[in-house]
Design a protein around this motif. Structure first.
Motif, PDB file in Angstrom:
ATOM      1  N   LEU A   1      20.628   4.127 -19.035  1.00 58.24           N
ATOM      2  CA  LEU A   1      20.734   3.032 -19.759  1.00 58.24           C
ATOM      3  C   LEU A   1      21.893   1.996 -19.022  1.00 58.24           C
ATOM      4  CD1 LEU A   1      20.350   4.292 -23.202  1.00 58.24           C
ATOM      5  CD2 LEU A   1      18.344   3.253 -21.798  1.00 58.24           C
ATOM      6  N   VAL A   2      22.793   2.519 -18.754  1.00 56.54           N
ATOM      7  CA  VAL A   2      23.894   1.697 -18.203  1.00 56.54           C
ATOM      8  C   VAL A   2      23.586   1.053 -16.958  1.00 56.54           C
ATOM      9  CG1 VAL A   2      26.207   1.614 -17.247  1.00 56.54           C
ATOM     10  CG2 VAL A   2      25.743   2.815 -19.329  1.00 56.54           C
ATOM     11  N   VAL A   3      22.975   1.692 -16.267  1.00 57.73           N
ATOM     12  CA  VAL A   3      22.711   1.373 -14.635  1.00 57.73           C
ATOM     13  C   VAL A   3      21.453   0.495 -14.898  1.00 57.73           C
ATOM     14  CG1 VAL A   3      21.224   2.089 -12.669  1.00 57.73           C
ATOM     15  CG2 VAL A   3      23.213   3.494 -13.425  1.00 57.73           C
ATOM     16  N   GLY A   4      20.502   0.663 -16.078  1.00 61.56           N
ATOM     17  CA  GLY A   4      19.436  -0.320 -16.202  1.00 61.56           C
ATOM     18  C   GLY A   4      20.058  -1.698 -16.811  1.00 61.56           C
ATOM     19  N   PHE A   5      20.942  -1.696 -17.426  1.00 58.05           N
ATOM     20  CA  PHE A   5      21.606  -2.666 -17.827  1.00 58.05           C
ATOM     21  C   PHE A   5      22.113  -3.642 -16.881  1.00 58.05           C
ATOM     22  CE2 PHE A   5      25.674  -4.935 -19.209  1.00 58.05           C
ATOM     23  CZ  PHE A   5      25.195  -5.905 -20.372  1.00 58.05           C
ATOM     24  N   TYR A   6      22.777  -3.156 -15.788  1.00 58.65           N
ATOM     25  CA  TYR A   6      23.430  -4.051 -14.699  1.00 58.65           C
ATOM     26  C   TYR A   6      22.623  -4.390 -13.986  1.00 58.65           C
ATOM     27  CZ  TYR A   6      28.307  -2.984 -16.289  1.00 58.65           C
ATOM     28  OH  TYR A   6      29.386  -2.681 -16.987  1.00 58.65           O
ATOM     29  N   LEU A   7      21.356  -3.579 -13.558  1.00 61.13           N
ATOM     30  CA  LEU A   7      20.340  -3.860 -12.869  1.00 61.13           C
ATOM     31  C   LEU A   7      19.640  -5.063 -13.269  1.00 61.13           C
ATOM     32  CD1 LEU A   7      19.036  -0.570 -11.213  1.00 61.13           C
ATOM     33  CD2 LEU A   7      20.436  -2.105 -10.096  1.00 61.13           C
ATOM     34  N   VAL A   8      19.282  -5.198 -14.599  1.00 60.75           N
ATOM     35  CA  VAL A   8      18.560  -6.193 -15.291  1.00 60.75           C
ATOM     36  C   VAL A   8      19.232  -7.632 -15.182  1.00 60.75           C
ATOM     37  CG1 VAL A   8      17.599  -6.965 -17.460  1.00 60.75           C
ATOM     38  CG2 VAL A   8      17.101  -4.671 -16.717  1.00 60.75           C
ATOM     39  N   ARG A   9      20.564  -7.437 -15.412  1.00 60.07           N
ATOM     40  CA  ARG A   9      21.633  -8.401 -15.582  1.00 60.07           C
ATOM     41  C   ARG A   9      21.574  -8.852 -14.187  1.00 60.07           C
ATOM     42  NH1 ARG A   9      27.762  -8.192 -17.801  1.00 60.07           N
ATOM     43  NH2 ARG A   9      28.188  -7.261 -15.746  1.00 60.07           N
ATOM     44  N   GLY A  10      21.500  -8.201 -12.885  1.00 63.12           N
ATOM     45  CA  GLY A  10      21.534  -8.880 -11.619  1.00 63.12           C
ATOM     46  C   GLY A  10      20.029  -9.124 -11.127  1.00 63.12           C
ATOM     47  N   ASP A  11      19.336  -9.197 -12.277  1.00 59.75           N
ATOM     48  CA  ASP A  11      17.814  -9.474 -11.654  1.00 59.75           C
ATOM     49  C   ASP A  11      17.299  -8.745 -10.617  1.00 59.75           C
ATOM     50  OD1 ASP A  11      17.481 -11.493 -13.495  1.00 59.75           O
ATOM     51  OD2 ASP A  11      18.404 -13.054 -12.199  1.00 59.75           O
ATOM     52  N   LEU A  12      17.849  -7.434 -10.424  1.00 59.91           N
ATOM     53  CA  LEU A  12      17.422  -6.434  -9.440  1.00 59.91           C
ATOM     54  C   LEU A  12      16.286  -5.684  -9.961  1.00 59.91           C
ATOM     55  CD1 LEU A  12      20.675  -5.002  -8.285  1.00 59.91           C
ATOM     56  CD2 LEU A  12      19.306  -6.862  -7.060  1.00 59.91           C
ATOM     57  N   VAL A  13      15.946  -5.643 -11.206  1.00 56.78           N
ATOM     58  CA  VAL A  13      14.760  -4.937 -11.810  1.00 56.78           C
ATOM     59  C   VAL A  13      14.408  -5.744 -13.070  1.00 56.78           C
ATOM     60  CG1 VAL A  13      15.238  -2.789 -10.849  1.00 56.78           C
ATOM     61  CG2 VAL A  13      16.047  -3.171 -13.219  1.00 56.78           C
ATOM     62  N   THR A  14      13.099  -5.589 -13.402  1.00 62.29           N
ATOM     63  CA  THR A  14      12.668  -6.050 -14.849  1.00 62.29           C
ATOM     64  C   THR A  14      13.219  -5.239 -15.979  1.00 62.29           C
ATOM     65  OG1 THR A  14      10.696  -5.114 -14.779  1.00 62.29           O
ATOM     66  CG2 THR A  14      10.699  -7.173 -13.614  1.00 62.29           C
ATOM     67  N   ILE A  15      13.234  -5.897 -17.231  1.00 61.33           N
ATOM     68  CA  ILE A  15      13.529  -4.948 -18.351  1.00 61.33           C
ATOM     69  C   ILE A  15      12.368  -3.752 -18.369  1.00 61.33           C
ATOM     70  CG2 ILE A  15      13.512  -4.992 -20.714  1.00 61.33           C
ATOM     71  CD1 ILE A  15      14.602  -7.849 -20.807  1.00 61.33           C
ATOM     72  N   GLY A  16      11.184  -4.217 -18.085  1.00 66.35           N
ATOM     73  CA  GLY A  16      10.104  -3.154 -18.189  1.00 66.35           C
ATOM     74  C   GLY A  16      10.237  -2.025 -17.238  1.00 66.35           C
ATOM     75  N   ALA A  17      10.742  -2.256 -15.992  1.00 69.34           N
ATOM     76  CA  ALA A  17      11.121  -1.288 -15.105  1.00 69.34           C
ATOM     77  C   ALA A  17      12.207  -0.369 -15.394  1.00 69.34           C
ATOM     78  CB  ALA A  17      11.647  -1.900 -13.863  1.00 69.34           C
ATOM     79  N   ALA A  18      13.498  -1.063 -16.134  1.00 71.95           N
ATOM     80  CA  ALA A  18      14.459  -0.284 -16.779  1.00 71.95           C
ATOM     81  C   ALA A  18      13.879   0.629 -17.850  1.00 71.95           C
ATOM     82  CB  ALA A  18      15.660  -1.138 -17.236  1.00 71.95           C
TER      83      ALA A  18
END
Length: 588
Positions: A268-285
Motif C-alpha cells: 500500500l505504501v509503495v502504491g501510494f508513492y507510485l500513484v503520486r508520481g504518476d508511475l501507475v494508476t490507482i487501478g493498478a495499485a
C-alpha cells in the motif's frame, strides 16, 4: 514396540518411489498440470479487471464498465471450470498411484514371514494398509489439488506483480523472511510430533486388536481392568500428541500473520508513492494490493495444509516402507511338468533346523534333521505343543529358521530368489472364505482358472454334490452377506484351491480337525485325492491319516523322537506312537 514394527521408508526413498510411480502416468500428469495452469491464469485476470473498473470509475467512463463486468463473470466461470476439472484430474492421478502402492504393500505383507508379522503386530499392518492409506487418499483428493493450485498461483502472481511494477514485487518479498522463520519453527516442532502421532496411532490400533481378539481370554482370566488400562494409556498418548499438534498449529498461524501485515502495508505504501508520481494508476495499485492479498492467501493455504501434507508424507513413507521391503521371490524355478508349469521335484531336506518365537523364548524346533523323497507322504504327530505346526510352517516358508537349512526341490529357502517359492501350499485348520463367488474364491490359486478347471477341482475333492445345489453354481456369492458354507464345505473349497495351485509339496495342518465324524471321513477322502502325486506333510489330528501315510514322524519338545511306517511304529516295543495309537483306537 517401534523396534519390531515393519520398516518405514526414508524421505529420499519415498520421493524416489513417488517419482517412479508418477512416471508411469506422466501423460496424465502433464495434462493435469496444463489444465491447472490454464485455470490459474484465467483466475489472475480477475484482479486486473477489478483495477480496470477502479480506473474507469475515477475517469468517469462508466459506459465502458459492462464489458469489464462481463469479463469478470467469464473469469469466474472459467476459473471454476478449470479448478474443478483440474482437481478431479489430480485426484484421479493420485488415486491411481496410491492404489498401485497399496496393492504392492499388501502383496509384500502377504509374502513376509508369519513370524515377522507377529513381531510387528497386526495393528501395525492394519494401520498401514487402512489408516495410512486413508490419510494419503484424503491428502490426494483434498490437499494435493489445493497445494498444486496454490503453488501455480504463487509463481504466476509474483510474475504479474513484477509486470505491474517491479517495486510491488520487491515490497511483497518483505513478507518472505517472516514466512521462512515461521516455517522453520514449524518444521522443528511439528514434524517430530506428526511422526510420533502416527506411531502412537499404530500402537493404539495394535492394543485394541489384541484386547478385542483376545476378549474371551481376557474375560476368563479377569484381566478386563488391565487391558482397559492399556487401551486407555495408548489412546491417551495419541490424544496428547493430537492436542500438542493443535497448539503448534495455532502458534504457527499467529507467526504467519506478521508477514501478511508487513507485506500488505508495504504494498500500500509503495502504491501510494507510485500513484503520486504518476508511475501507475490507482487501478493498478489496487490490483497490486489484491494480487498480494491473493498471493498471501495462497501462502497461508500452502503453510496451513502443511500438517496434513506432513501426515500424508509420513503415512506414504510407512506404506512405501512395506511396499519396498525385502521379501522372498516367489517365482518358480527348476524343471516343470505339462500340467501347470510347477517344478516336478518335491523332495524336502532339513538340516539342524532350530526355531523359537523370540530370543528369550523356549526353543520350539530343536535340531531337526529330515529327508523326504519326492512324492512321499509324511504324517507329523505328537502331543499339543510338540512343535508340529511350527515345523510345517518352517517347511512352507512362513517362518524363517534361526539356524539350519531347509531345501525344497533342490532350492534353499534362505536363497529367496532361487526358485523355492510356489513349491509348497499349506492348508490349515482355519479356512477363510472370501466375500466373492465360488469361482472367485478358487481363482485365488490362479486368476486365469477356467470354469471347467474349477468344476474339475471341486469334483476331485468331492464337492460337486453341494456345488450343484447352489442357486447360481460357480457364480454363487459366498462369505459375508452371501451363501454360508459348512466347515466341511469350506475345507473342500480350500483343498480345491490346493488342486488348482498344483504345487509339488502340499501341507495339511489339521485340515480335517473342525469336521464332525461324518465330515471327517469326507474330508480325509478329499485330502487323499488332493495330495495324490505330491510330496505331502500331514499334521494328523486323526491317526487314521497317519496310518495311511508312507511314513510317520513323532515330535516331542521340538525333536523327532520316532520315525517309521505306521506298522513299524505300532509293532515296536515301547513305541510312543504305539501308545498314542492304542489310546486313540480305544476312544475313537
Amino acid at each position: 514396540m517401534t523396534e519390531t514394527l515393519l520398516p518405514t521408508a526414508t524421505g529420499g526413498e519415498a520421493r524416489s518411489a513417488a517419482w517412479t510411480a508418477l512416471r508411469r502416468v506422466r501423460g496424465h500428469v502433464a495434462l493435469t498440470l496444463l489444465v491447472l495452469t490454464v485455470g490459474t491464469v484465467i483466475g489472475l485476470v480477475g484482479p486486473w479487471l477489478l483495477g480496470r473498473i477502479v480506473d474507469l470509475v475515477i475517469d468517469g467512463r462508466t459506459d465502458e464498465l459492462l464489458p469489464v463486468v462481463l469479463g469478470l463473470i467469464g473469469v469466474a466461470i472459467g476459473q471454476a471450470i478449470g479448478q474443478t476439472v483440474g482437481t478431479a484430474m489430480v485426484a484421479h492421478v493420485g488415486q491411481t498411484v496410491i492404489a498401485g502402492v497399496r496393492e504392492k504393500a499388501i502383496r509384500q505383507v502377504l509374502r513376509v514371514s508369519e513370524g515377522r508379522i507377529e513381531r510387528a503386530g497386526s495393528g501395525d499392518v492394519m494401520s498401514r494398509v487402512s489408516g495410512d492409506v486413508e490419510t494419503v487418499n484424503e491428502a490426494v483428493s483434498g490437499v494435493l489439488p489445493t497445494l498444486l493450485d496454490a503453488a501455480l498461483t504463487i509463481v504466476l502472481t509474483a510474475v504479474t506483480l513484477a509486470i505491474l511494477d517491479w517495486r510491488f514485487a520487491l515490497a511483497g518479498l518483505a513478507a518472505v523472511p517472516f514466512q521462512v522463520v515461521a516455517t522453520r519453527w514449524y518444521l522443528r516442532n511439528a514434524v517430530p510430533v506428526i511422526r510420533a502421532e502416527r506411531v502412537a496411532e499404530g500402537s493404539r490400533a495394535q492394543q485394541l486388536l489384541d484386547s478385542i481378539n483376545g476378549a474371551n481370554t481376557v474375560r476368563a482370566l479377569r484381566l478386563e481392568s488391565d487391558h482397559l488400562a492399556k487401551v486407555t494409556a495408548a489412546s491417551d498418548k495419541a490424544r496428547q500428541l493430537s492436542i500438542r499438534m493443535a497448539a503448534v498449529q495455532r502458534r504457527f498461524f499467529g507467526k504467519l500473520n506478521y508477514g501478511e501485515f508487513v507485506g500488505l502495508a508495504l504494498i500500500l505504501v509503495v502504491g501510494f508513492y507510485l500513484v503520486r508520481g504518476d508511475l501507475v494508476t490507482i487501478g493498478a495499485a489496487s490490483a497490486a494490493a489484491l494480487y498480494f492479498h491473493r498471493l498471501f492467501d495462497q501462502f497461508n493455504v500452502v503453510l496451513g495444509t502443511f500438517d496434513t501434507a506432513q501426515s500424508a508424507t509420513a503415512a506414504f513413507a510407512r506404506l512405501i516402507g512395506v511396499a519396498e521391503m525385502a521379501t522372498p521371490d516367489l517365482r518358480d524355478g527348476g524343471e516343470t511338468d505339462s500340467r501347470s508349469g510347477r517344478g516336478t521335484d518335491g523332495s524336502v531336506s532339513l538340516r539342524d533346523v532350530r526355531f523359537s518365537y523370540g530370543a528369550d523364548q523356549h526353543t520350539v524346533i530343536d535340531g531337526v534333521d529330515l529327508d523326504v523323497q519326492d512324492g512321499e507322504h509324511v504324517a507329523v504327530v505328537g502331543t499339543s505343543g510338540a512343535g508340529k505346526t511350527t515345523l510345517v510352517k518352517l517347511v512352507a516358508g512362513l517362518l524363517p529358521p534361526e539356524q539350519g537349512q531347509i531345501v525344497l526341490g533342490g532350492h534353499d529357502l534362505a536363497a529367496g530368489a532361487s526358485g523355492s517359492g510356489h513349491r509348497c501350499v499349506l492348508v490349515s485348520q482355519e479356512v477363510h472364505v472370501f466375500a466373492d463367488t465360488v469361482l472367485g474364491n478358487l481363482r485365488l490359486s490362479g486368476e486365469h482358472t477356467s470354469e471347467t478347471q474349477a468344476r474339475s477341482a471341486l469334483d476331485a475333492v468331492g464337492a460337486s454334490g453341494w456345488l450343484s445345489t447352489l442357486p447360481d453354481g460357480l457364480d454363487t456369492v459366498l462369505g459375508r452377506g452371501g451363501h454360508s458354507l459348512t466347515p466341511t464345505q469350506s475345507q473342500q473349497l480350500a483343498l480345491a484351491r490346493l488342486v488348482l495351485a498344483d504345487p509339488p509339496i502340499a501341507i495339511l495342518d489339521e485340515a480335517t480337525a473342525d469336521a464332525g465324524s461324518a465330515g471327517a471321513k469326507t474330508l480325509e477322502a478329499a485330502a487323499e485325492k488332493a495330495i495324490a502325486g505330491r510330496t505331502a506333510f500331514i499334521v494328523a489330528h486323526r491317526l487314521t491319516q497317519a496310518a495311511r501315510a508312507d511314513r510317520v514322524i513323532l515330535l516331542e519338545d521340538g525333536r523327532i523322537v520316532e520315525s517309521g511306517t505306521h506298522d513299524e511304529l505300532v509293532d515296536a516295543n515301547g513305541s510312543r506312537y504305539a501308545q498314542l495309537w492304542a489310546a486313540w483306537s480305544t476312544h475313537r
